[in-house]
Scaffold this active site. Sequence first.
Site, mmCIF file in Angstrom:
data_model
loop_
_atom_site.group_PDB
_atom_site.id
_atom_site.type_symbol
_atom_site.label_atom_id
_atom_site.label_comp_id
_atom_site.label_asym_id
_atom_site.label_seq_id
_atom_site.Cartn_x
_atom_site.Cartn_y
_atom_site.Cartn_z
ATOM 1 N N PRO A 10 0.956 -1.030 0.243
ATOM 2 C CA PRO A 10 0.212 0.192 0.012
ATOM 3 C C PRO A 10 0.553 1.207 0.212
ATOM 4 C CG PRO A 10 -0.381 -1.205 2.061
ATOM 5 C CD PRO A 10 0.681 -2.290 1.087
ATOM 6 N N ASN A 11 0.553 2.089 -0.662
ATOM 7 C CA ASN A 11 0.578 3.878 -1.348
ATOM 8 C C ASN A 11 2.378 3.272 -1.596
ATOM 9 O OD1 ASN A 11 -0.998 4.769 0.679
ATOM 10 N ND2 ASN A 11 -0.465 3.888 2.402
ATOM 11 N N ARG A 18 4.760 10.795 -2.417
ATOM 12 C CA ARG A 18 4.094 11.465 -1.140
ATOM 13 C C ARG A 18 5.543 10.770 0.255
ATOM 14 N NH1 ARG A 18 4.586 4.238 1.548
ATOM 15 N NH2 ARG A 18 3.911 5.302 2.989
ATOM 16 N N TYR A 23 10.853 9.124 1.616
ATOM 17 C CA TYR A 23 10.971 7.982 0.371
ATOM 18 C C TYR A 23 11.459 8.844 0.004
ATOM 19 C CZ TYR A 23 7.321 5.959 3.575
ATOM 20 O OH TYR A 23 7.365 5.546 4.705
ATOM 21 N N ASN A 74 8.259 -5.296 -0.235
ATOM 22 C CA ASN A 74 7.577 -4.529 0.247
ATOM 23 C C ASN A 74 6.619 -4.147 0.722
ATOM 24 O OD1 ASN A 74 7.175 -1.720 1.761
ATOM 25 N ND2 ASN A 74 8.810 -0.154 0.533
ATOM 26 N N ALA A 77 2.639 -0.305 5.040
ATOM 27 C CA ALA A 77 2.628 -0.274 6.369
ATOM 28 C C ALA A 77 2.098 -1.860 7.347
ATOM 29 C CB ALA A 77 1.519 0.243 6.793
ATOM 30 N N HIS A 80 3.813 -4.052 9.382
ATOM 31 C CA HIS A 80 3.371 -3.673 10.943
ATOM 32 C C HIS A 80 1.961 -4.110 11.319
ATOM 33 C CE1 HIS A 80 6.695 -1.331 10.339
ATOM 34 N NE2 HIS A 80 5.569 -0.273 8.932
ATOM 35 N N ASP A 87 0.704 -15.050 7.700
ATOM 36 C CA ASP A 87 0.774 -16.704 7.917
ATOM 37 C C ASP A 87 0.983 -17.007 5.893
ATOM 38 O OD1 ASP A 87 -0.262 -16.774 10.267
ATOM 39 O OD2 ASP A 87 -2.320 -17.041 10.124
ATOM 40 N N GLU A 98 12.996 -8.815 2.914
ATOM 41 C CA GLU A 98 11.768 -7.626 3.554
ATOM 42 C C GLU A 98 12.532 -6.732 2.747
ATOM 43 O OE1 GLU A 98 10.949 -8.085 7.322
ATOM 44 O OE2 GLU A 98 9.957 -5.847 7.205
ATOM 45 N N HIS A 100 12.486 -2.384 2.819
ATOM 46 C CA HIS A 100 11.775 -0.786 3.689
ATOM 47 C C HIS A 100 12.254 0.055 2.511
ATOM 48 C CE1 HIS A 100 9.321 -3.245 5.904
ATOM 49 N NE2 HIS A 100 10.057 -3.437 5.901
ATOM 50 N N LEU A 101 11.898 1.333 2.267
ATOM 51 C CA LEU A 101 12.800 2.271 1.440
ATOM 52 C C LEU A 101 13.740 3.130 2.735
ATOM 53 C CD1 LEU A 101 10.131 3.414 -0.950
ATOM 54 C CD2 LEU A 101 12.617 2.981 -1.534
ATOM 55 N N SER A 102 12.748 2.951 4.010
ATOM 56 C CA SER A 102 13.589 3.610 4.928
ATOM 57 C C SER A 102 14.129 3.363 6.230
ATOM 58 C CB SER A 102 12.344 4.649 5.566
ATOM 59 O OG SER A 102 11.001 3.569 5.933
ATOM 60 N N ARG A 107 12.684 4.859 12.962
ATOM 61 C CA ARG A 107 11.726 5.971 12.952
ATOM 62 C C ARG A 107 10.635 5.619 14.364
ATOM 63 N NH1 ARG A 107 8.763 5.219 7.112
ATOM 64 N NH2 ARG A 107 7.398 6.863 7.881
ATOM 65 N N ARG A 111 7.008 1.457 13.742
ATOM 66 C CA ARG A 111 7.003 0.789 12.647
ATOM 67 C C ARG A 111 8.462 -0.652 13.102
ATOM 68 N NH1 ARG A 111 5.360 3.848 8.485
ATOM 69 N NH2 ARG A 111 4.977 6.248 9.057
HETATM 70 C C1 DQA Z 1 7.831 1.504 4.325
HETATM 71 C C2 DQA Z 1 7.988 2.093 5.506
HETATM 72 C C3 DQA Z 1 6.379 1.544 6.379
HETATM 73 O O1 DQA Z 1 6.304 2.168 8.087
HETATM 74 C C4 DQA Z 1 5.580 2.383 5.600
HETATM 75 O O2 DQA Z 1 4.489 2.207 6.055
HETATM 76 C C5 DQA Z 1 5.697 2.027 4.097
HETATM 77 C C6 DQA Z 1 6.913 2.328 3.560
HETATM 78 C C7 DQA Z 1 9.069 1.733 3.265
HETATM 79 O O3 DQA Z 1 9.764 1.584 2.731
HETATM 80 O O4 DQA Z 1 10.591 2.658 3.732
HETATM 81 O O5 DQA Z 1 4.586 2.385 3.550
HETATM 82 O O6 DQA Z 1 7.648 -0.170 3.882
#
Ligand code: DQA
Length: 148
Positions: A10-11, A18, A23, A74, A77, A80, A87, A98, A100-102, A107, A111
């Site tokens: 998502p997002n 964003r 990011y 990735n 959210a 978390h 599952d 896994e 994550h950009l950040s 943070r 998270r």
């Molecule tokens: C994220 C980190 C997550 O906490 C956040 O909800 C995202 C992006 C990252 O790529 O840093 O949507 O997965």
Amino acid sequence: MPRALILNGPNLNRLGQREPGVYGRVTLAEIEALVRDHAARHDVDIETLQSNHEGALIDAIHRAADTADGIVLNAGAYTHTSVALHDAIASVAVPVVEVHLSNIHAREAFRHRSFIAPVALGQIAGFGPQGYLLALDALRAHWAASAT
Ligand code: DQA
């Protein structure tokens, strides 16, 4: 040729616009192009998918059981919150890295917890778009080690 699914949650379709302070300015299409390039140079076949829907991500993980040798995930959210994604990964034998950009550990406290991490090969966080390439390299190293 090994096959990897690059799965974004998502997002992440909003990358570029964003929260650029967190990011950066690189779009998801640009990240996917970088991964595609890296994959082509290392003889990896890739498929990319982004969805804002938990069920669609779960379906993609199930499908990957038959169509991929590894997943770069990735989960945004859902990382978390989602026992269902945890599952889904546990239900398939495909290795998941896994990403994550950040740096999620630097943070907000909410998270710091990942439902993905316990069922992943490992986690890469904090390296921006480069993290996706590192994740693909981690899968390549895993495939090489499993082949011996
Ligand atoms: C994220 C980190 C997550 O906490 C956040 O909800 C995202 C992006 C990252 O790529 O840093 O949507 O997965």
